[in-house]
Design an enzyme around this catalytic site. Structure first.
Site, short mmCIF file in Angstrom:
data_model
loop_
_atom_site.label_atom_id
_atom_site.label_comp_id
_atom_site.label_asym_id
_atom_site.label_seq_id
_atom_site.Cartn_x
_atom_site.Cartn_y
_atom_site.Cartn_z
N LYS A 105 0.82 -1.22 0.00
CA LYS A 105 0.00 0.00 0.00
C LYS A 105 0.85 1.26 0.00
O LYS A 105 0.51 2.26 -0.63
CB LYS A 105 -0.96 0.02 1.19
N GLU A 129 -5.42 -6.05 -4.47
CA GLU A 129 -6.50 -6.29 -3.50
C GLU A 129 -5.96 -6.40 -2.07
O GLU A 129 -6.57 -5.93 -1.11
CB GLU A 129 -7.25 -7.58 -3.88
N GLY A 134 -6.49 -6.13 4.02
CA GLY A 134 -6.12 -7.55 3.98
C GLY A 134 -7.08 -8.42 3.20
O GLY A 134 -7.21 -8.28 1.98
N GLU A 190 4.15 -4.06 15.73
CA GLU A 190 5.54 -4.38 15.39
C GLU A 190 6.48 -3.67 16.35
O GLU A 190 6.10 -2.75 17.07
CB GLU A 190 5.80 -3.92 13.96
N ASP A 201 -0.16 4.07 7.86
CA ASP A 201 -0.63 2.87 7.15
C ASP A 201 -2.11 3.05 6.74
O ASP A 201 -2.47 2.77 5.59
CB ASP A 201 -0.47 1.66 8.08
N LYS A 205 -3.90 3.37 2.82
CA LYS A 205 -5.05 2.57 2.36
C LYS A 205 -6.22 3.47 1.93
O LYS A 205 -6.85 3.22 0.91
CB LYS A 205 -5.48 1.61 3.47
N1 HSE Z 1 -0.07 -3.22 10.04
C1 HSE Z 1 -1.36 -3.32 9.43
C2 HSE Z 1 -2.44 -3.35 10.49
C3 HSE Z 1 -1.53 -4.53 8.56
O1 HSE Z 1 -2.15 -3.30 11.68
O2 HSE Z 1 -3.60 -3.41 10.11
C4 HSE Z 1 -0.90 -4.37 7.22
O3 HSE Z 1 -1.37 -3.25 6.57
#
Ligand code: HSE
Length: 441
Positions: A105, A129, A134, A190, A201, A205
């Protein structure tokens, strides 16, 4: 017909999930695709790990370019991630005439325009996709299932890490730092959680969804990005008392004068389905003019859920790769020569939404009147007010209290200016907390 041959770049969690699901469901997938799909070559710097994941019969190399250079490979899956080497390899794969499937992404939200243009010129597909939410087939839904609609807005919980943290903060009344450590211990966050907790992130998206929904170029740099690191347990509690939950939402909306594109914590009415999406789950609400409101829910990460999306793309490409490229579904849903290039992403001051405000004030006569009077002068309409007892806020004998105000829809610029004035009042004793609110009705 001989199976279509796939080369995989990077065999970590999602790569091995893809390999396993393809193998386990190969017969059924073949009956759907009209042809077998086989991963015949894998590139990974850790060749021992790769060999252990794929077993005999698959060629394992450490050099990704050897996969791209192999004339037998029809489709390259990029699961390396990031904007660096992944971008070079995707561009090289396109130049070599390979179709590409990626879960990246970050790469597409930042360099999508260049990548899709190159793919278009070369007549290959770049499918993604797995890049958004996910295993939820939201790209397919937006690009194809909802194609009759003028899409009005999208709001999504599209980051599982932050949704897990917010759910734990609410359930256990804990602060952000404590829950983050717990999330890291459990493997939900992480070791470097920056992209997740700072909203980056989710912004990648929602940028992709916005482009597909409104026919605009991918423009991550214009997204407003705010994470959950400053969120206090106190505000989650007050929101609950007012009938709301706080979620990190990715929002994109068609407004009168442009497109809203933003990620930030939001109050959502507790009765909405979206407010009840808990833990690491993802959900996206899409409102189209014809269909009304639709909801998509599922796992936004993980080995096999993400593999499910990667393989859906492999099947699409297998079905379509011999078709005239003009007949394929365009990468961003709209034909490249029919993009909406007059529709700009709005600066935040031009966004309209409602607000939760928390002011720590001196518990004195006239303070509430002063605050509400100032808001009234600014043209900001109040929806609800909650004032806590001073003892409850600051302990027995406290001379301070919390004043919580919910506003009706207001221009963000108007709220910015009013908050600057409120903050300057001598009776406002701490930085004002402002959290946006989405009614999603
Ligand atoms: N790190 C992302 C999340 C998953 O916590 O949803 C991958 O985009």
């Amino acid at each position: 017909m001989k199976p279509i041959q796939v080369g995989l770049l990077g065999i970590g969690t999602v790569g091995s999930g893809t390999f396993n699901v393809l193998k386990r469901n190969q017969e059924e997938i073949k009956r759907r695709a009209g042809r077998g799909i086989e991963i015949t070559m894998v590139a990974d710097l850790d060749t021992e790990r790769a060999k252990a994941a794929v077993g005999e019969g698959v060629q394992v190399v450490s050099d990704a370019r050897a996969v791209i250079a192999n004339p037998d490979i029809d489709i390259v899956i990029e699961l390396i991630g990031g904007y660096g080497i992944a971008k070079q390899l995707v561009m090289e794969a396109i130049a070599a005439g390979k179709h590409v499937v990626t879960a990246n992404k970050a790469l597409l939200a930042v360099h999508g325009t260049e990548i899709f243009e190159a793919a278009q010129k070369k007549g290959v597909m770049v499918a993604f996709e797995a890049a958004v939410a996910g295993g939820i087939p939201i790209i397919k839904a937006l690009r194809e299932g909802l194609t009759a609609n003028s899409i009005q807005w999208i709001a999504g919980i599209i980051n599982g890490t932050t949704n897990f943290i917010l759910s734990e903060m609410r359930d256990k009344g804990l602060d952000f730092g404590t829950v983050l450590k717990e999330a890291q211990r459990l493997g939900y966050a992480e070791a470097d959680p920056t992209f997740d907790i700072e909203g980056v992130d989710a912004a990648h998206k929602v940028t992709l969804m916005s482009a597909i929904a409104f026919g605009i170029p991918v423009q991550f740099s214009k997204a407003h990005v705010e994470g959950i690191t400053k969120l206090a347990a106190q505000d989650i509690k007050y929101a609950e008392q007012l009938g709301y939950r706080i979620k990190l939402l990715g929002v994109t909306k068609r407004a009168k004068n442009g497109i809203e594109l933003r990620v930030h914590p939001s109050l959502v009415p507790a009765k909405r389905l979206l407010a009840n999406v808990e833990g690491a789950m993802n959900a996206v609400v899409v409102h189209g003019d014809a269909v009304g409101t639709t909801l998509y829910y599922g796992k936004g990460a993980g080995s096999e859920p993400t593999a499910s999306a990667v393989i859906a793309d492999l099947v699409d490409i297998t079905r379509l790769h011999t078709a005239d490229s003009a007949q394929r579904v365009p990468h961003l849903a709209f034909h490249p020569n029919a993009m909406n290039d007059h529709l700009d992403v709005l600066p935040m001051r031009e966004v309209v939404t409602s607000y939760y405000l928390r002011l720590r004030v001196a518990d004195e006569a006239g303070v509430l009147a002063k605050v509400t009077g100032l808001l009234a002068n600014a043209g900001i309409s109040i929806d609800a007010v909650l004032q806590r007892e001073a003892d409850e806020v600051g302990g027995e004998g406290s001379t301070q209290t919390d004043l919580i105000i919910l506003t009706h829809d207001t221009l963000e610029g108007t709220v910015d200016d009013a908050l600057a004035e409120l903050q300057a009042l001598p009776t406002v004793l701490a930085p004002i907390v402002r959290i946006r609110k989405e009614e999603l009705s």
